[in-house]
Design a protein around this motif. Structure first.
Motif, PDB file in Angstrom:
ATOM      1  N   GLN A  32       2.339  10.817   3.312  1.00 50.79           N
ATOM      2  CA  GLN A  32       3.399  11.084   2.344  1.00 50.79           C
ATOM      3  C   GLN A  32       3.387  10.059   1.216  1.00 50.79           C
ATOM      4  OE1 GLN A  32       6.937  11.143   4.756  1.00 50.79           O
ATOM      5  NE2 GLN A  32       6.845  13.374   5.018  1.00 50.79           N
ATOM      6  N   ALA A  35       0.718  10.747  -1.279  1.00 48.13           N
ATOM      7  CA  ALA A  35       1.011  11.904  -2.122  1.00 48.13           C
ATOM      8  C   ALA A  35       2.129  11.628  -3.132  1.00 48.13           C
ATOM      9  CB  ALA A  35       1.398  13.102  -1.254  1.00 48.13           C
ATOM     10  N   THR A  36       2.795  10.491  -3.007  1.00 49.09           N
ATOM     11  CA  THR A  36       3.909  10.149  -3.881  1.00 49.09           C
ATOM     12  C   THR A  36       3.385   9.484  -5.151  1.00 49.09           C
ATOM     13  OG1 THR A  36       5.281   9.795  -1.927  1.00 49.09           O
ATOM     14  CG2 THR A  36       6.080   8.870  -3.985  1.00 49.09           C
TER      15      THR A  36
END
Length: 63
Positions: A32, A35-36
């Motif tokens: 995550q 992907a940020t």
């Protein structure tokens, strides 16, 4: 200097415990974070550092 190494040791203990106890959750979290967008990760890091600084100041001023 002793305080610095003590704080570093506590950080390593907490980080290591998270990976040892919840390896799948930590992998998902890393995916995550990758992907940020950079600006969001940077803002979260600055916020965490600022909160940590305030907590440290509060802990030290109370003694």
């Amino acid at each position: 200097m002793v305080d610095f190494f003590s704080a570093l040791a506590v950080a390593l203990i907490l980080e290591g415990a998270a990976y040892a106890l919840f390896p799948d959750a930590m992998r998902r979290m890393i995916v995550q974070v990758l992907a940020t967008p950079d600006r969001i990760v940077r803002a979260a890091g600055l916020a965490a550092a600022f909160i940590g600084l305030i907590l440290l100041w509060l802990a030290r001023s109370g003694t």
